[in-house]
Design a protein around this motif. Structure first.
Motif, PDB file in Angstrom:
ATOM      1  N   UNK A   1     125.710  48.256  79.601  1.00 23.96           N
ATOM      2  CA  UNK A   1     125.985  49.509  78.896  1.00 23.96           C
ATOM      3  C   UNK A   1     126.805  50.481  79.730  1.00 23.96           C
ATOM      4  N   UNK A   2     127.586  51.306  79.063  1.00 30.63           N
ATOM      5  CA  UNK A   2     128.139  52.496  79.706  1.00 30.63           C
ATOM      6  C   UNK A   2     126.971  53.348  80.184  1.00 30.63           C
ATOM      7  N   UNK A   3     127.104  53.920  81.357  1.00 26.22           N
ATOM      8  CA  UNK A   3     125.975  54.442  82.115  1.00 26.22           C
ATOM      9  C   UNK A   3     125.653  55.902  81.802  1.00 26.22           C
ATOM     10  N   UNK A   4     124.645  56.398  82.509  1.00 27.05           N
ATOM     11  CA  UNK A   4     124.252  57.801  82.480  1.00 27.05           C
ATOM     12  C   UNK A   4     124.034  58.308  83.901  1.00 27.05           C
ATOM     13  N   UNK A   5     124.226  59.609  84.105  1.00 22.20           N
ATOM     14  CA  UNK A   5     123.747  60.256  85.313  1.00 22.20           C
ATOM     15  C   UNK A   5     122.228  60.162  85.313  1.00 22.20           C
ATOM     16  N   UNK A   6     121.615  60.069  86.493  1.00 19.99           N
ATOM     17  CA  UNK A   6     120.178  59.811  86.557  1.00 19.99           C
ATOM     18  C   UNK A   6     119.340  60.858  85.822  1.00 19.99           C
ATOM     19  N   UNK A   7     119.693  62.127  85.977  1.00 23.60           N
ATOM     20  CA  UNK A   7     118.922  63.165  85.283  1.00 23.60           C
ATOM     21  C   UNK A   7     118.992  63.003  83.774  1.00 23.60           C
ATOM     22  N   UNK A   8     120.146  62.606  83.280  1.00 23.94           N
ATOM     23  CA  UNK A   8     120.323  62.448  81.835  1.00 23.94           C
ATOM     24  C   UNK A   8     119.579  61.221  81.319  1.00 23.94           C
ATOM     25  N   UNK A   9     119.450  60.202  82.163  1.00 25.49           N
ATOM     26  CA  UNK A   9     118.615  59.059  81.789  1.00 25.49           C
ATOM     27  C   UNK A   9     117.161  59.501  81.652  1.00 25.49           C
ATOM     28  N   UNK A  10     116.719  60.370  82.563  1.00 22.30           N
ATOM     29  CA  UNK A  10     115.369  60.907  82.437  1.00 22.30           C
ATOM     30  C   UNK A  10     115.205  61.736  81.187  1.00 22.30           C
ATOM     31  N   UNK A  11     116.221  62.557  80.876  1.00 19.64           N
ATOM     32  CA  UNK A  11     116.177  63.331  79.648  1.00 19.64           C
ATOM     33  C   UNK A  11     116.094  62.447  78.426  1.00 19.64           C
ATOM     34  N   UNK A  12     116.893  61.380  78.428  1.00 16.75           N
ATOM     35  CA  UNK A  12     116.863  60.425  77.319  1.00 16.75           C
ATOM     36  C   UNK A  12     115.486  59.781  77.199  1.00 16.75           C
ATOM     37  N   UNK A  13     114.821  59.584  78.342  1.00 19.34           N
ATOM     38  CA  UNK A  13     113.526  58.907  78.340  1.00 19.34           C
ATOM     39  C   UNK A  13     112.351  59.756  77.902  1.00 19.34           C
ATOM     40  N   UNK A  14     112.507  61.114  77.904  1.00 16.68           N
ATOM     41  CA  UNK A  14     111.323  61.931  77.604  1.00 16.68           C
ATOM     42  C   UNK A  14     111.488  62.952  76.494  1.00 16.68           C
ATOM     43  N   UNK A  15     112.689  63.437  76.259  1.00 21.64           N
ATOM     44  CA  UNK A  15     112.816  64.650  75.448  1.00 21.64           C
ATOM     45  C   UNK A  15     112.418  64.445  73.990  1.00 21.64           C
ATOM     46  N   UNK A  16     112.417  63.195  73.531  1.00 16.13           N
ATOM     47  CA  UNK A  16     112.074  62.972  72.134  1.00 16.13           C
ATOM     48  C   UNK A  16     110.680  62.443  71.894  1.00 16.13           C
ATOM     49  N   UNK A  17     109.797  62.503  72.892  1.00 16.42           N
ATOM     50  CA  UNK A  17     108.447  61.940  72.726  1.00 16.42           C
ATOM     51  C   UNK A  17     107.731  62.568  71.528  1.00 16.42           C
ATOM     52  N   UNK A  18     107.026  61.737  70.787  1.00 10.23           N
ATOM     53  CA  UNK A  18     106.304  62.176  69.597  1.00 10.23           C
ATOM     54  C   UNK A  18     104.958  62.770  70.020  1.00 10.23           C
ATOM     55  N   UNK A  19     104.758  64.048  69.767  1.00  8.12           N
ATOM     56  CA  UNK A  19     103.516  64.721  70.154  1.00  8.12           C
ATOM     57  C   UNK A  19     102.769  65.248  68.922  1.00  8.12           C
ATOM     58  N   UNK A  20     102.957  64.593  67.797  1.00  6.42           N
ATOM     59  CA  UNK A  20     102.329  65.064  66.568  1.00  6.42           C
ATOM     60  C   UNK A  20     100.805  65.022  66.652  1.00  6.42           C
ATOM     61  N   UNK A  21     100.187  66.026  66.057  1.00  2.00           N
ATOM     62  CA  UNK A  21      98.748  66.037  65.930  1.00  2.00           C
ATOM     63  C   UNK A  21      98.004  66.789  67.007  1.00  2.00           C
ATOM     64  N   UNK A  22      98.720  67.466  67.894  1.00  2.00           N
ATOM     65  CA  UNK A  22      98.040  68.137  68.995  1.00  2.00           C
ATOM     66  C   UNK A  22      98.311  69.645  69.034  1.00  2.00           C
ATOM     67  N   UNK A  23      98.883  70.165  67.988  1.00  2.00           N
ATOM     68  CA  UNK A  23      99.028  71.602  67.892  1.00  2.00           C
ATOM     69  C   UNK A  23     100.097  72.214  68.761  1.00  2.00           C
ATOM     70  N   UNK A  24     101.008  71.412  69.273  1.00  2.00           N
ATOM     71  CA  UNK A  24     102.103  71.963  70.073  1.00  2.00           C
ATOM     72  C   UNK A  24     103.116  72.656  69.168  1.00  2.00           C
ATOM     73  N   UNK A  25     103.685  73.738  69.656  1.00  2.00           N
ATOM     74  CA  UNK A  25     104.676  74.468  68.864  1.00  2.00           C
ATOM     75  C   UNK A  25     105.860  73.582  68.513  1.00  2.00           C
ATOM     76  N   UNK A  26     106.249  72.706  69.443  1.00  2.00           N
ATOM     77  CA  UNK A  26     107.456  71.902  69.210  1.00  2.00           C
ATOM     78  C   UNK A  26     107.266  70.863  68.113  1.00  2.00           C
TER      79      UNK A  26
END
Length: 551
Positions: free
Chosen positions: A277-302
């Motif tokens: 694959x065409x690559x990512x900067x390391x920080x952006x790979x981390x962002x890709x790995x976490x920013x969309x996590x599903x947190x439904x059902x726990x009362x978080x604002x997001x």
């Protein structure tokens, strides 16, 4: 999935939350695997990841660094590639290689210099061509970045108004002005390290949009701006349609050429022809790995808010603060907005704090009580930081641990301020010191340093929100996110809940996501919706990735 709430810290607790789903394209065998390779500041790590996002195997190999002069930091592309080969061979041991479908790389945004025959060139006065990488944290180009910023060129509005000395243009100008004969005139290729790795694997010189947009002044919708390079004295890079710095640009996750070359396949212990694959900067790979996590059902604002309400904080040797938006937002002192640099169709802003992890090490290891700390931590079979955390709990008595630093304060800009002040001349400071130098003093200094870093994050959030971002939740990953004190101080000081992935190696998951996309098993990293539906992602994750909430 665990729903029980366990309280800890000052005010809040943590619990596990469910992960996000993505729909594979076409028929997919359940036995498919993907390899993610992450090149950090001090080591190369690799993971074998299955199609559900579970790490099956992990390996790590240290890499060399040199500091021939103060603020000159160098590495070797040959050394880094050799380490990639070691860890990749380890993670695929015992696996049917026919089950491996794709390979993705991420790396620090360091500058790799090769000649016209792709051989290393020296980036130092000593003429040592083995050391052919100017590292991301290198600050040799102070004079050059000042002159670039004095031009007030329009491209600078896309880097927060002021270019950082850690970006590539000032480093290129330094090479031209200081190593003209031994390096500049002989150079055929200047790569961001993530793009060097994908070239080494495929023989394709195409660059990732992520690297060029974030560190090289490339604009996703307009391309290179000739007037900038002419104005800063680097007009020779325009020749041959920018062949030395990239004239074929691909989005992260795009498949490169014919996949892994036979030579690279032998080096890495992988099958020839698998997708790379065409690559990512390391920080952006981390962002890709976490920013969309599903947190439904726990009362978080997001939960009820768009993904643009989330801020990914990737914290290791340095800390990077990544937020995305549907429309461009210009934040003074914060890099971006960058279009499609991480998530296709979204703009990205990136705040940052240079060498946060290194600062903590510096403060702890330089203290007179460090030998005592080492001995006591070793006796307990603990890391020095786990021992310090438990020691703070011991000495806090009835008060919250944060109040131990009421008389001790740290200004953390020991390597300058990246965001939001964007001032590389700033220095660090400690106020409130006493004559005592015992273990209690070391523990409190360690706490004050972590608090200072958390206050820096708060300043970045405030700058982003003042410019138009609306942030409600932090999503942390990286080495420092494994330290509960670091996480708790960020929650307490920002006043925001903090989400951690249960899979702690989120950066490697991000790299593996790239390989999965390149393989064709998954159609995109595109974030389409916060609601699960057919052929639509609930997040930018490609697999279920549980998350742990701490706030």
């Amino acid at each position: 999935m665990e729903n029980e709430l366990e309280w800890w810290g000052l005010e809040r607790g943590y619990y596990n939350a469910g992960g996000a789903m993505a729909v594979p394209s076409g028929d997919q065998k359940p036995e498919s695997y993907y390899v993610g390779v992450d090149v950090g500041t001090g080591s190369v790590r690799a993971a074998l990841v299955d199609q559900r996002g579970t790490l099956v195997a992990f390996a790590e190999q240290p890499i060399n660094q040199w500091e021939p002069q103060f603020n000159h930091h160098e590495q070797s592309s040959e050394d880094i590639w050799a380490a990639c080969c070691v860890v990749t061979k380890k993670v695929v041991q015992g696996i049917d290689l026919n089950q491996i479908r794709g390979l993705g790389f991420d790396a620090t945004c360091s500058l790799v210099v090769l000649d016209k025959q792709f051989r290393p060139l020296p980036v130092n006065h000593e003429g040592n061509s083995h050391q052919n990488i100017i590292m991301w944290l290198d600050h040799r180009a102070v004079s050059q970045v000042h002159r670039i910023n004095e031009t007030k060129h329009s491209v600078l509005q896309y880097v927060g108004g002021v270019m950082s000395v850690e970006m590539q243009a000032p480093k290129l100008l330094w090479l031209k002005e200081n190593l003209r004969e031994t390096c500049w005139d002989k150079a055929g290729h200047f790569f961001d390290l993530p793009d060097f790795l994908s070239w080494k694997a495929t023989g394709v010189t195409a660059r990732s949009l992520c690297s060029l947009v974030c560190k090289w002044t490339y604009l996703a919708e307009e391309g290179w701006d000739d007037s900038f390079w002419k104005k800063v004295g680097l007009e020779d890079l325009i020749a041959d349609n920018y062949s030395k710095i990239g004239n074929q640009v691909l989005p992260p996750g795009a498949s490169l050429g014919n996949g892994l070359t036979p030579e690279a396949a032998k080096d890495l212990g992988l099958p020839a022809g698998i997708a790379v694959a065409a690559s990512l900067i390391d920080a952006h790979a981390g962002g890709l790995g976490v920013i969309g996590a599903d947190v439904r059902g726990y009362g978080l604002a997001c939960e009820e808010q768009p993904v643009t309400s989330r801020l990914a904080v990737i914290c290791g040797t340095s800390s990077c603060h990544i937020g995305i938006s549907k429309d461009p937002i210009f934040v003074s002192g914060v890099w971006g907005p960058y279009f499609s640099a991480m998530v296709p169709g979204f703009w990205l802003n990136e705040g940052g704090q240079s060498v946060t992890g290194k600062l903590i090490d510096h403060m702890v290891q330089g203290h007179a009580a460090f030998p005592e700390l080492q001995a006591k931590a070793t006796a307990r079979c603990q890391s020095v930081y786990a021992y310090l955390n438990s020691h703070l709990d011991l000495i806090k008595k009835a008060q919250p641990v944060g109040f131990l630093t009421v008389d001790l304060h740290v200004w953390p800009d020991f390597h300058g301020n990246r965001s939001p002040l964007a001032d590389l001349t700033l220095k660090g400071m400690v106020t409130g010191l006493k004559l005592s130098q015992d273990l209690d003093d070391l523990a409190i200094l360690y706490l004050a340093t972590i608090q200072a870093i958390a206050f820096g994050t708060r300043l970045i959030i405030e700058a982003m929100e003042a410019a138009g971002h609306s942030i409600s939740t932090l999503f942390l990953c990286g080495g420092l996110s494994k330290n509960p004190l670091f996480v708790q101080m960020h929650a307490d000081i920002t006043g925001m809940p903090v989400v951690l992935s249960q899979e702690v190696e989120s950066v490697l998951v991000g790299a593996a996501i790239l390989g999965a996309c390149a393989s064709g098993d998954f159609s995109s990293v595109q974030l389409n919706s916060m609601n699960i539906s057919n052929n639509c992602w609930s997040s930018i994750m490609l697999w279920p990735l549980p998350a742990e909430y701490r706030g």
